[in-house]
Design a protein around this motif. Structure first.
Motif, mmCIF file in Angstrom:
data_model
loop_
_atom_site.group_PDB
_atom_site.id
_atom_site.type_symbol
_atom_site.label_atom_id
_atom_site.label_comp_id
_atom_site.label_asym_id
_atom_site.label_seq_id
_atom_site.Cartn_x
_atom_site.Cartn_y
_atom_site.Cartn_z
ATOM 1 N N THR A 103 13.515 44.560 -79.433
ATOM 2 C CA THR A 103 12.440 43.652 -79.826
ATOM 3 C C THR A 103 11.097 44.347 -79.586
ATOM 4 O OG1 THR A 103 12.203 42.600 -77.640
ATOM 5 C CG2 THR A 103 13.817 41.654 -79.164
ATOM 6 N N TYR A 104 10.133 44.000 -80.422
ATOM 7 C CA TYR A 104 8.776 44.522 -80.287
ATOM 8 C C TYR A 104 7.810 43.352 -80.428
ATOM 9 C CZ TYR A 104 4.415 46.967 -81.286
ATOM 10 O OH TYR A 104 3.111 47.404 -81.247
ATOM 11 N N THR A 105 6.983 43.159 -79.428
ATOM 12 C CA THR A 105 6.025 42.056 -79.443
ATOM 13 C C THR A 105 4.628 42.576 -79.731
ATOM 14 O OG1 THR A 105 7.341 40.785 -77.850
ATOM 15 C CG2 THR A 105 5.041 40.151 -78.120
ATOM 16 N N TYR A 106 3.999 41.998 -80.752
ATOM 17 C CA TYR A 106 2.652 42.394 -81.158
ATOM 18 C C TYR A 106 1.683 41.253 -80.874
ATOM 19 C CZ TYR A 106 -1.341 43.583 -84.116
ATOM 20 O OH TYR A 106 -2.609 43.853 -84.575
ATOM 21 N N GLN A 107 0.578 41.566 -80.192
ATOM 22 C CA GLN A 107 -0.454 40.580 -79.904
ATOM 23 C C GLN A 107 -1.359 40.404 -81.110
ATOM 24 O OE1 GLN A 107 -1.565 41.269 -75.322
ATOM 25 N NE2 GLN A 107 -1.742 43.100 -76.576
ATOM 26 N N MET A 108 -1.522 39.178 -81.570
ATOM 27 C CA MET A 108 -2.298 38.903 -82.768
ATOM 28 C C MET A 108 -3.720 38.463 -82.450
ATOM 29 S SD MET A 108 0.680 36.869 -84.873
ATOM 30 C CE MET A 108 -0.323 36.727 -86.365
ATOM 31 N N ASN A 109 -4.110 38.519 -81.169
ATOM 32 C CA ASN A 109 -5.449 38.098 -80.794
ATOM 33 C C ASN A 109 -6.483 39.152 -81.170
ATOM 34 O OD1 ASN A 109 -3.338 37.206 -78.573
ATOM 35 N ND2 ASN A 109 -4.847 35.574 -78.783
ATOM 36 N N SER A 110 -7.718 38.713 -81.333
ATOM 37 C CA SER A 110 -8.791 39.641 -81.679
ATOM 38 C C SER A 110 -9.238 40.457 -80.472
ATOM 39 C CB SER A 110 -9.986 38.871 -82.258
ATOM 40 O OG SER A 110 -10.455 37.892 -81.333
ATOM 41 N N LEU A 111 -9.193 39.859 -79.276
ATOM 42 C CA LEU A 111 -9.574 40.568 -78.053
ATOM 43 C C LEU A 111 -8.307 40.881 -77.279
ATOM 44 C CD1 LEU A 111 -11.737 41.597 -76.106
ATOM 45 C CD2 LEU A 111 -11.767 39.326 -75.051
ATOM 46 N N VAL A 112 -7.947 42.169 -77.208
ATOM 47 C CA VAL A 112 -6.761 42.599 -76.493
ATOM 48 C C VAL A 112 -7.106 43.806 -75.638
ATOM 49 C CG1 VAL A 112 -5.163 41.742 -78.249
ATOM 50 C CG2 VAL A 112 -6.024 44.084 -78.412
ATOM 51 N N ALA A 118 15.381 45.831 -70.502
ATOM 52 C CA ALA A 118 14.269 46.623 -69.976
ATOM 53 C C ALA A 118 13.077 46.381 -70.886
ATOM 54 C CB ALA A 118 14.623 48.111 -69.939
ATOM 55 N N ARG A 119 11.976 45.945 -70.313
ATOM 56 C CA ARG A 119 10.768 45.627 -71.080
ATOM 57 C C ARG A 119 9.601 46.429 -70.532
ATOM 58 N NH1 ARG A 119 8.900 41.333 -74.295
ATOM 59 N NH2 ARG A 119 6.677 40.891 -74.134
ATOM 60 N N GLN A 120 8.876 47.097 -71.420
ATOM 61 C CA GLN A 120 7.711 47.885 -71.037
ATOM 62 C C GLN A 120 6.531 47.499 -71.920
ATOM 63 O OE1 GLN A 120 7.166 50.510 -68.546
ATOM 64 N NE2 GLN A 120 5.116 49.867 -69.172
ATOM 65 N N GLN A 121 5.400 47.191 -71.284
ATOM 66 C CA GLN A 121 4.193 46.828 -72.018
ATOM 67 C C GLN A 121 3.175 47.963 -71.932
ATOM 68 O OE1 GLN A 121 4.690 42.127 -70.733
ATOM 69 N NE2 GLN A 121 2.669 43.033 -70.758
ATOM 70 N N TRP A 122 2.488 48.194 -73.051
ATOM 71 C CA TRP A 122 1.348 49.105 -73.069
ATOM 72 C C TRP A 122 1.707 50.480 -72.531
ATOM 73 C CZ3 TRP A 122 -1.240 44.715 -70.018
ATOM 74 C CH2 TRP A 122 -1.495 43.645 -70.880
ATOM 75 N N PHE A 123 2.540 51.214 -73.258
ATOM 76 C CA PHE A 123 2.921 52.570 -72.856
ATOM 77 C C PHE A 123 1.682 53.434 -72.630
ATOM 78 C CE2 PHE A 123 7.162 51.672 -74.705
ATOM 79 C CZ PHE A 123 7.929 52.162 -73.652
ATOM 80 N N GLY A 124 1.723 54.251 -71.588
ATOM 81 C CA GLY A 124 0.646 55.185 -71.313
ATOM 82 C C GLY A 124 -0.445 54.655 -70.416
ATOM 83 N N THR A 142 -5.175 46.492 -75.332
ATOM 84 C CA THR A 142 -4.813 47.653 -76.126
ATOM 85 C C THR A 142 -4.027 47.184 -77.339
ATOM 86 O OG1 THR A 142 -3.548 49.733 -76.153
ATOM 87 C CG2 THR A 142 -2.730 47.981 -74.747
ATOM 88 N N ASN A 143 -4.034 47.972 -78.391
ATOM 89 C CA ASN A 143 -3.269 47.629 -79.583
ATOM 90 C C ASN A 143 -1.778 47.905 -79.428
ATOM 91 O OD1 ASN A 143 -5.461 46.710 -81.125
ATOM 92 N ND2 ASN A 143 -6.016 48.812 -81.693
ATOM 93 N N GLY A 144 -1.403 48.626 -78.370
ATOM 94 C CA GLY A 144 0.011 48.900 -78.121
ATOM 95 C C GLY A 144 0.750 47.614 -77.780
ATOM 96 N N GLY A 145 1.971 47.484 -78.269
ATOM 97 C CA GLY A 145 2.734 46.263 -78.053
ATOM 98 C C GLY A 145 3.689 46.368 -76.883
ATOM 99 N N PHE A 146 4.638 45.433 -76.862
ATOM 100 C CA PHE A 146 5.605 45.323 -75.790
ATOM 101 C C PHE A 146 6.984 45.659 -76.357
ATOM 102 C CE2 PHE A 146 2.826 41.428 -74.649
ATOM 103 C CZ PHE A 146 1.753 42.249 -74.358
ATOM 104 N N HIS A 147 7.644 46.658 -75.790
ATOM 105 C CA HIS A 147 8.952 47.096 -76.258
ATOM 106 C C HIS A 147 10.031 46.578 -75.303
ATOM 107 C CE1 HIS A 147 7.086 50.077 -79.028
ATOM 108 N NE2 HIS A 147 6.159 50.122 -78.076
ATOM 109 N N GLN A 148 11.136 46.132 -75.868
ATOM 110 C CA GLN A 148 12.227 45.675 -75.020
ATOM 111 C C GLN A 148 13.570 46.049 -75.622
ATOM 112 O OE1 GLN A 148 11.828 42.142 -72.740
ATOM 113 N NE2 GLN A 148 13.885 41.442 -73.223
ATOM 114 N N LEU A 149 14.463 46.567 -74.772
ATOM 115 C CA LEU A 149 15.828 46.901 -75.151
ATOM 116 C C LEU A 149 16.789 46.004 -74.394
ATOM 117 C CD1 LEU A 149 15.719 50.815 -75.048
ATOM 118 C CD2 LEU A 149 15.569 49.351 -77.074
ATOM 119 N N THR A 150 17.845 45.573 -75.081
ATOM 120 C CA THR A 150 18.896 44.787 -74.461
ATOM 121 C C THR A 150 20.244 45.424 -74.754
ATOM 122 O OG1 THR A 150 17.635 42.731 -74.739
ATOM 123 C CG2 THR A 150 19.986 42.514 -74.280
#
Length: 335
Positions: free
Chosen positions: A296-305, A58-64, A307-315
């Protein structure tokens, strides 16, 4: 104001973060394959292990945030008895804003042994997956006055058939995989746009597992390269994992760094700038007897995003019909 926000959201997502946001591409390629789930991207990995496996993700990006991308997958693979042939199946649901897709694949794989005995691992594997993908585009909330022939103001739907082909080679502690995904032409729900008809993607993975004789610790560096034929986009994953054997199974952790070779341009107020997709994903997992759990938690390292919230995934995983470990190697994907 609300429509301006929604339009900005999807422009940013679709233009800058093609790896995590493009719809109509079949099963998206994230880093969940590193959570003991290589079968998700390489059909030749079906039944390669000494256990049959069930995996739920289950993967969820940008909670809220409304209509943020989310993905659910379920996969099953194993051997046909004691034969060298194997089966697999994948079902998934992927939603990204106005676009959504659901898919189902079935897989046949065959494993050819070149080992002199069951101690030495030397195996070549072939796999083919075939399945259907249903695409949907919800235009019911689009501004619709009949003047734009592209917008119908309805929920458009299209179902396509496609095929994935791949092979894997395992030799002692080392492995290599190559897969062609979405081999056939695709129509999707935007068949007037040329690039959506060619969703062919090439994946190449290589790696190995290293550790001292008798040690409970082992280390696995790997690389995964992918290339999209229709849009000529390429990216690479640089991965590292460490394993610790325990009485109940093992614990492991790792990190993955994804970098695209292609940039996207955007207006920065004073001119036109560009940036490339860069993501870093730490991962943590545990194998407890026949069960597996990973985060797993994915963090975007780009300057223009967006939102600062990352991508959460459970397996979550479960192994069954396990056979005795055959090979004297540090090969967690097989033993």
């Amino acid at each position: 104001m609300y429509m301006d926000f929604k339009n900005t959201f999807f422009i940013v997502v679709g233009f800058l973060f093609f790896q995590s946001a493009i719809s109509q591409e079949g099963l998206p390629i994230y880093t969940d394959y590193l959570t003991d789930n290589y079968y998700l991207i390489h059909p030749s990995m079906a039944g390669v292990a000494n256990c049959a496996k069930v995996r739920l993700t289950a993967r969820q990006q940008w909670f809220g945030h409304e209509d943020a991308p989310k993905l659910l997958t379920m996969s099953l693979n194993g051997r046909f008895g004691e034969s060298q042939s194997a089966y697999g199946a994948i079902v998934y649901s992927d939603k990204n804003g106005y676009h959504s897709q659901t898919g189902a694949y079935v897989t046949y794989a065959h494993h050819i042994m070149f080992s002199r005995s069951e101690v030495d691992l030397n195996m070549l594997s072939f796999g083919i997956s075939a399945g259907f993908i249903q695409y949907k585009l919800d235009e019911t909330t689009f501004p619709f006055d009949g003047s734009d022939p592209i917008i119908d103001g309805i929920v458009q739907s299209e179902t396509n058939f496609n095929v994935d082909l791949g092979f894997s080679y395992h030799y002692l502690d080392y492995y290599a995989h190559a897969t062609v995904k979405n081999l056939l032409k695709n129509s999707g729900v935007n068949n007037d746009i040329e690039i959506t008809s060619n969703l062919r993607r090439y994946l190449f993975s290589v790696g190995g597992v290293f550790g001292k004789l008798g040690s409970d610790w082992s280390y696995e560096p790997s690389i995964m390269f992918q290339y999209k034929d229709g849009t000529q986009e390429a990216s690479i994953d640089l991965n590292g994992k460490v394993y610790k054997d325990m009485d109940f199974g093992s614990i492991w952790a790792g990190v993955s760094y994804r970098n695209s070779f292609d940039g996207a341009q955007y207006l920065d107020g004073s001119g036109v700038s560009s940036q490339k997709l860069r993501q870093i994903t730490p991962l943590l997992g545990v194998n407890y007897n026949q069960f597996m759990f990973a985060y797993t938690y994915t963090y975007q390292m780009n300057s223009l995003v967006f939102t600062n919230g990352g991508f959460h995934q459970l397996t979550l995983g479960y192994n069954f019909n396990c056979r005795k470990e055959k090979y004297d190697c540090k090969c967690p994907a097989v033993n």
